[in-house]
Design a protein around this motif. Structure first.
Motif, mmCIF file in Angstrom:
data_model
loop_
_atom_site.group_PDB
_atom_site.id
_atom_site.type_symbol
_atom_site.label_atom_id
_atom_site.label_comp_id
_atom_site.label_asym_id
_atom_site.label_seq_id
_atom_site.Cartn_x
_atom_site.Cartn_y
_atom_site.Cartn_z
ATOM 1 N N UNK A 78 0.572 -1.247 0.093
ATOM 2 C CA UNK A 78 0.127 0.031 0.001
ATOM 3 C C UNK A 78 0.803 1.265 -0.058
ATOM 4 N N UNK A 79 1.919 1.161 0.797
ATOM 5 C CA UNK A 79 2.850 2.348 0.662
ATOM 6 C C UNK A 79 3.393 2.606 -0.831
ATOM 7 N N UNK A 80 4.000 1.493 -1.005
ATOM 8 C CA UNK A 80 4.612 1.580 -2.575
ATOM 9 C C UNK A 80 3.612 2.218 -3.493
ATOM 10 N N UNK A 81 2.269 1.491 -3.357
ATOM 11 C CA UNK A 81 1.191 2.378 -4.547
ATOM 12 C C UNK A 81 1.065 3.655 -4.291
ATOM 13 N N UNK A 82 1.095 4.112 -2.980
ATOM 14 C CA UNK A 82 0.619 5.644 -2.860
ATOM 15 C C UNK A 82 1.804 6.507 -3.221
ATOM 16 N N UNK A 83 3.254 5.870 -3.214
ATOM 17 C CA UNK A 83 4.199 6.690 -3.469
ATOM 18 C C UNK A 83 4.348 6.576 -4.864
ATOM 19 N N UNK A 84 4.060 5.705 -5.697
ATOM 20 C CA UNK A 84 4.115 5.756 -6.976
ATOM 21 C C UNK A 84 2.812 6.517 -7.531
ATOM 22 N N UNK A 85 1.747 6.558 -6.932
ATOM 23 C CA UNK A 85 0.519 7.487 -7.447
ATOM 24 C C UNK A 85 0.886 8.930 -7.346
ATOM 25 N N UNK A 86 1.621 9.317 -5.935
ATOM 26 C CA UNK A 86 1.836 10.514 -5.854
ATOM 27 C C UNK A 86 2.979 11.159 -6.784
ATOM 28 N N UNK A 87 3.905 10.204 -7.049
ATOM 29 C CA UNK A 87 4.959 10.958 -8.161
ATOM 30 C C UNK A 87 4.229 10.988 -9.481
ATOM 31 N N UNK A 88 3.157 10.061 -9.959
ATOM 32 C CA UNK A 88 2.511 10.358 -11.317
ATOM 33 C C UNK A 88 1.432 11.535 -11.286
ATOM 34 N N UNK A 89 0.978 11.813 -10.233
ATOM 35 C CA UNK A 89 -0.014 12.812 -10.343
ATOM 36 C C UNK A 89 0.335 14.314 -10.083
ATOM 37 N N UNK A 90 1.591 14.330 -9.653
ATOM 38 C CA UNK A 90 2.036 15.742 -9.579
ATOM 39 C C UNK A 90 2.113 16.584 -11.036
ATOM 40 N N UNK A 91 2.709 15.754 -12.216
ATOM 41 C CA UNK A 91 2.729 16.366 -13.219
ATOM 42 C C UNK A 91 1.334 16.598 -13.995
ATOM 43 N N UNK A 92 0.556 15.744 -13.472
ATOM 44 C CA UNK A 92 -0.996 15.691 -13.931
ATOM 45 C C UNK A 92 -1.862 16.916 -13.445
ATOM 46 N N UNK A 93 -1.305 17.277 -12.070
ATOM 47 C CA UNK A 93 -2.116 18.207 -11.528
ATOM 48 C C UNK A 93 -1.523 19.574 -12.051
ATOM 49 N N UNK A 94 -0.310 19.598 -12.330
ATOM 50 C CA UNK A 94 0.199 20.833 -13.048
ATOM 51 C C UNK A 94 -0.212 21.156 -14.378
ATOM 52 N N UNK A 95 -0.714 19.850 -14.840
ATOM 53 C CA UNK A 95 -1.108 20.155 -16.394
ATOM 54 C C UNK A 95 -2.423 20.524 -16.272
ATOM 55 N N UNK A 96 -3.238 19.976 -15.292
ATOM 56 C CA UNK A 96 -4.658 20.392 -15.306
ATOM 57 C C UNK A 96 -4.721 21.876 -14.869
ATOM 58 N N UNK A 97 -3.985 22.524 -13.911
ATOM 59 C CA UNK A 97 -4.025 23.709 -13.578
ATOM 60 C C UNK A 97 -3.509 24.659 -14.782
ATOM 61 N N UNK A 98 -2.647 24.387 -15.453
ATOM 62 C CA UNK A 98 -2.388 25.042 -16.903
ATOM 63 C C UNK A 98 -3.463 25.036 -17.943
ATOM 64 N N UNK A 99 -4.263 23.848 -17.886
ATOM 65 C CA UNK A 99 -5.310 23.981 -18.768
ATOM 66 C C UNK A 99 -6.550 24.627 -18.331
ATOM 67 N N UNK A 100 -6.871 24.500 -17.075
ATOM 68 C CA UNK A 100 -7.846 25.399 -16.608
ATOM 69 C C UNK A 100 -7.544 27.026 -16.929
ATOM 70 N N UNK A 101 -6.443 27.444 -16.684
ATOM 71 C CA UNK A 101 -6.234 28.803 -17.106
ATOM 72 C C UNK A 101 -6.191 28.851 -18.625
ATOM 73 N N UNK A 102 -6.015 28.157 -19.182
ATOM 74 C CA UNK A 102 -6.011 28.250 -20.852
ATOM 75 C C UNK A 102 -7.344 28.159 -21.095
ATOM 76 N N UNK A 103 -8.261 27.233 -20.700
ATOM 77 C CA UNK A 103 -9.682 27.237 -20.946
ATOM 78 C C UNK A 103 -10.223 28.596 -20.738
ATOM 79 N N UNK A 104 -10.010 29.032 -19.463
ATOM 80 C CA UNK A 104 -10.835 30.286 -19.033
ATOM 81 C C UNK A 104 -10.628 31.498 -19.989
ATOM 82 N N UNK A 105 -9.198 31.606 -20.558
ATOM 83 C CA UNK A 105 -9.105 32.401 -21.412
ATOM 84 C C UNK A 105 -9.694 32.311 -22.811
#
Length: 285
Positions: A195-222
């Protein structure tokens, strides 16, 4: 501009916010008075009282004539459903405008019955007159056609974009996690829980996804502010659409990171258990 009678504003529920309405005596009298929209008054006379102001307007072969502002009406969407006209004036209906005028009727009875009564009243005045009656909503529908076409096109393209984004995010995230299978095996071998390993892998994979989602939201708003000028009645910052699409894509990314990480961690944990069992059997022998 539009040439109207004093009853025009009450029939269409357009309030006169300053000054007065046209007087009955000003009808067919070529009175040199006018009513302006609020936005027009702000543009022409900023920080001033528009009542009593004089402006000149071209009257075709008559040349330029001067008119006095007697009232200010609330802004309405007259020429376009997506924006208020930057300059719009109301003039009293004169005898010269009668042939081009339309009759507006506000009725509390059903539309079909209203139509029959109007036609009957017109035929009593002149049996040979041609009468066409339609609801004002039908007239508005003509202005909605471009927006409906744009909305349908945007929905189709948006659906394809969402599908491609989902496939792309799932593929990239799952590939990134699968590249770390060796790391997962090492961590599990060293005693880390699955379980700890799975959470660690998910955390590392979701950081760039969250950054991309934030940039996408800003672009969509404009971009959505540009589309709102075409699509009437659409909120350019619709929280339901923004939140729904973002949560959907984040859910796809979570699934893409969880499935391979969980599978790899479980496989390594089972492998470690079998190896431990073999060593115990060897010692017993």
């Amino acid at each position: 501009y539009d040439a109207v009678t004093p009853e025009y504003f009450s029939v269409l529920a357009i309030p006169i916010v300053r000054g007065r309405n046209f007087l009955p005596s000003e009808e067919n009298a070529h009175a040199k008075v006018a009513i302006v929209m609020e936005s027009t008054a702000r543009k022409l006379w900023p920080d001033q009282d528009p009542l009593g102001k004089i402006f000149s307007a071209e009257e075709g072969p008559k040349g330029s004539e001067s008119f006095q502002i007697v009232g200010v009406a609330k802004d309405t969407h007259t020429s376009s459903l997506s924006a208020v006209d930057p300059y719009f004036f109301y003039f009293p209906l004169s005898s010269d405008d009668q042939l081009a005028a339309q009759l507006l009727v506000h009725s509390k009875i059903p539309p079909a019955e209203t139509e029959r009564n109007i036609i009957a009243a017109a035929r009593r005045l002149d049996p040979n007159v041609l009468v066409r009656v339609r609801q004002i909503e039908d007239n508005i529908d003509l202005y909605r056609v471009p927006g409906r076409i744009a909305a349908a096109l945007a929905a189709v393209l948006g659906g394809f974009a969402l599908l491609l984004a989902s496939v792309g995010i799932y593929g990239v995230v799952s590939y990134t996690v699968s590249r770390r299978i060796r790391e997962i095996g090492i961590r599990v071998t060293l005693g880390a829980r699955a379980g700890e390993v799975v959470r660690l892998m998910m955390r590392g994979a979701m950081i760039p996804v969250l950054c991309g989602a934030l940039l996408g939201l800003l672009a969509c708003m404009s971009v959505s502010r540009i589309l709102s000028s075409v699509l009437y009645g659409i909120n350019p910052l619709d929280p339901l659409a923004f939140a729904g699409v973002t949560l959907f894509l984040l859910g796809v990314a979570l699934l893409a990171s969880y499935v391979p990480a969980r599978r790899a961690a479980r496989r390594q944990a089972n492998s470690s258990t079998r190896d431990t069992g073999r060593r115990c059997d060897a010692r017993c022998r």
